[in-house]
Write a protein that holds these residues in place. Sequence first.
Motif: not given
Lengths: 693, 255
Positions: B205-211, B213, B233, B235, B237, B239
């Motif tokens: 979930r955390r990874i998905a929250d960071m975008g 997807i 990189k 979206r 930014y 990670l």
Amino acid sequence: MSPAKERFTMALAGNPNSGKTTLFNCLTGARQHVGNYAGVTVEKKEGTCIFGEVEIKVVDLPGTYSLTAYSVEELVARNFIIEEKPDVVVAVIDASNLERNLYLALQVMELGVPVVLAFNMSDLARERGVEFNLELLSSLLGAPIVPTVGSKNTGMRELLAAALDTARAGRTARAPDIRYGQDIEQSLARIGACLDASSHKSADQRARRWTAIKLLENDAQVAARVEAPEIHQVVAAERARIETVLGDTAEMIVADRRYGFISGACQEAVRSTVESRHTMSDRIDDIVIHRVWGLPIFLGLMYLMFWLTFSAGAPFVDWLEGLFGWLRGAVSGLWPAGSESILKSLLVDGILGGAGGVMVFLPNIMLLFLAIAILEDSGYMARAAFMMDRLMHMIGLHGKSFIPMLTGLGCSVPAIMATRTLENQRDRLTTMLVIPLVSCGARLPIYALIIPAFFPEAWRAPMLWIVYVIGIVLAIVCAKLLRSTLFKGASVPFVMELPPYRMPTVKGMLIHMWERAGLYLKKAGTIILGISIVLWALTSFPRMQTSGPHASPEERRAAELSHTVAGRVGHAIEPFIKPLGFDWRIGTAMIGALAAKEVFVAQMGIVYSVGADGAKSETLREKLRANYSPLVGFCVMLFMLISAPCMATIAVTKRESNSWKWALFQLFGLTVMAYLLTMLVFQAGSMLGIGVR
Amino acid sequence: MTDVDRVLSESTENYLETILLLVQKSPVARARDIALRLKVNRSSVSGALHDLSGRGLINYEPYGFVTLTPEGTEIATRILRRHEALRDFFVNVLGIDRAEADEAACRMEHGVSKAIIDRLLDLSTFMETCPKVGEKQARGDGYRCREAAHSLEKCELCVSRCLENVKNRVGKGDSNKMSVTVLSELKPGEKGRIEKLAGAGAIRRRIADMGVIKGSLVEVIRVAPMGDPIDVKIRGYHLTLRKTEAADICVQKVV
């Protein structure tokens, strides 16, 4: 004319590194205070700001990426909005990183509070060639948007005006309802109907929808508030259905749809005119976290930090020492020469000698905090965590543990508080317990006293560096030990953002530095002053009534000190610390250091001003050099580095771990280790004849 | 299928559907009209209407008018939607005659789940609008458009991307092979499109929250000096994540 002022509460929510704190500083200026949220230990910053006739209370919520129940910060942020019901929430958005920032903003809006979006760092985004159609975006997202530049203090009036309008309107006129697609919507409707039928009926449609979404997302905290078993049954059935129909868990689908909504909105309203693949920040990273150069640069920066702290601070320390020397002279001048007045002794030896001896190291402390502030505010700290994660992972910790440990260089108390960013309890406890081994700023005065006393100029900076490295190595060894014994278990994943580099603002750094230096001064002004007086009393009473047949004044004073409480305790423990090379004077000072490490210096000052002829103005260092060997000097530093942390650290460990067990474990474990290691070093050193003059 | 769906018999569903059709024309339905439309006798109609009214699906007084309750309306609408979806699919996609399609739909509408109907609708829209028909999307989704809203501009963009893809494949001599791998296998400088997030629980979930997807583009920028966390990189930014986590992220290499 004193019209009843309107009062509003405004909360700032946003991602870490969205410039939220800068915006907060801009809005509140000096009118802010730092505290904790009730019950949990997440930092709470509050300030006020006057806008026209209105007094606005500004609350800085913890920076988060989402509003799940997985971390304390996220829970705090979301509970604040739900329970305290701020009149308006400003979602601070880094305009150059729109999608991920909007993801949080969308969730805030879903909570049903009035929201204003602050597009922060909009200048930076424009420079990068991003063009926003703010009007369109605002209507798509259903909230007013105000472009701001926190670092240049622009857009604040507009932001406040928009926030007030929104707060007065009560609700954002047309907050968006993200449609999660037919299947999810159907589940939401069923859960919602079930909620309506139960005691969780809520008049507010948005609140009902939010609860339904959270239940579908399997949110533990919301689920715990819902008692009715039939609701849980429906939720479980719907989750199972979603998983079969859509092929993934409901929470993933929900996250997917939120990003989908944002991508859609951005596609329509945002245009990138320049294809900039390689920003300035990327170019810096090419060098700074280069596979080969990265680590040497990191170690070099650490070294530079200590050099700045120690060498660049020296002239200021000298100046302060001179000032306190002059003060002591001036105060003793009020009494006739040779006076035995208790008041004079208290003022000159107790207060000025004790607290003053600690105050002179304020320049060192401030420079260290300044260096840490620069590293933090520029974004380098995250790079340090990135580079050190492999190492931290090897000892079973998270790269993020490195940041609290690095903060531990300043002071163990905020460092232990900073472990809150660790989501795993085992990681958190391990980090908390070993942090005191990372040499804190309060131990710096001890090194600053001892190193110049025993080591030649060229050796001073390397010596300091060695002491710090010993602490770090020990922390690593202990963490590994703890992680493989008491806190066994899988380590936590590492998912972290590398924020773009930013030029730290002078204002931000000064606030940062002042917050921490203020803590140190407060400690010096209260605890240390109190301890100094107590210790002065311990080293002055009981007084000898008759002056015995002593040949010289020095001997008489030495005998007097032996007679006092401190002397007696020091003598009593001397047999135990003899194998470490310490005499009763050092023993007495170490007892004082329990209250706060830097008291050791104050205590040594008092012990020696009593034990030697006060008429001769020898500095403490010369006395030390005359009485001890460099090996003993080193052993003192080693012992003070490892041994029981100060009372404040023990107290904060107790509070953060929520148990006396770990606090006492830390106290005794570290002291025993210090004793054994120092004994080993002293015995080995004496045998090999290293540093014994 | 909901619980209510399951307990309703085929003939009950037909009654509800008919009532809805009648009610749409005039405000109320009469038992006589129902009997006429369904080609059954009046007595069995009144028996069925009693039954329906007992279940709270219709409002009915003997010899009076029939109206649907809100619950009845909901169910009837669903049945009608199924009917129309099936009929439209037969007419528009398969090219069947309308009367025949109506009759077949009438018989099939009772045994088909909602999920199937939804996919059928997706497929119809896809076939009607997407010029890319024939390129199967290897995502287990069947033939349907990933974009929720259809606009010709988007289609134009999509088709041109598709053409480019084909050209690339021809150029590489790699006619049909998909290069699916995991994120940790990509080298610095390589890019991929996210296919799937494996793993479980909070971290996923955390990874998905960071975008991170399904469908987003990701580029590996660098590996940390000591070789473990990687910097990607996504979206716009940076990670960072460890290789063990990156190994749970399936990507399709983008050339």
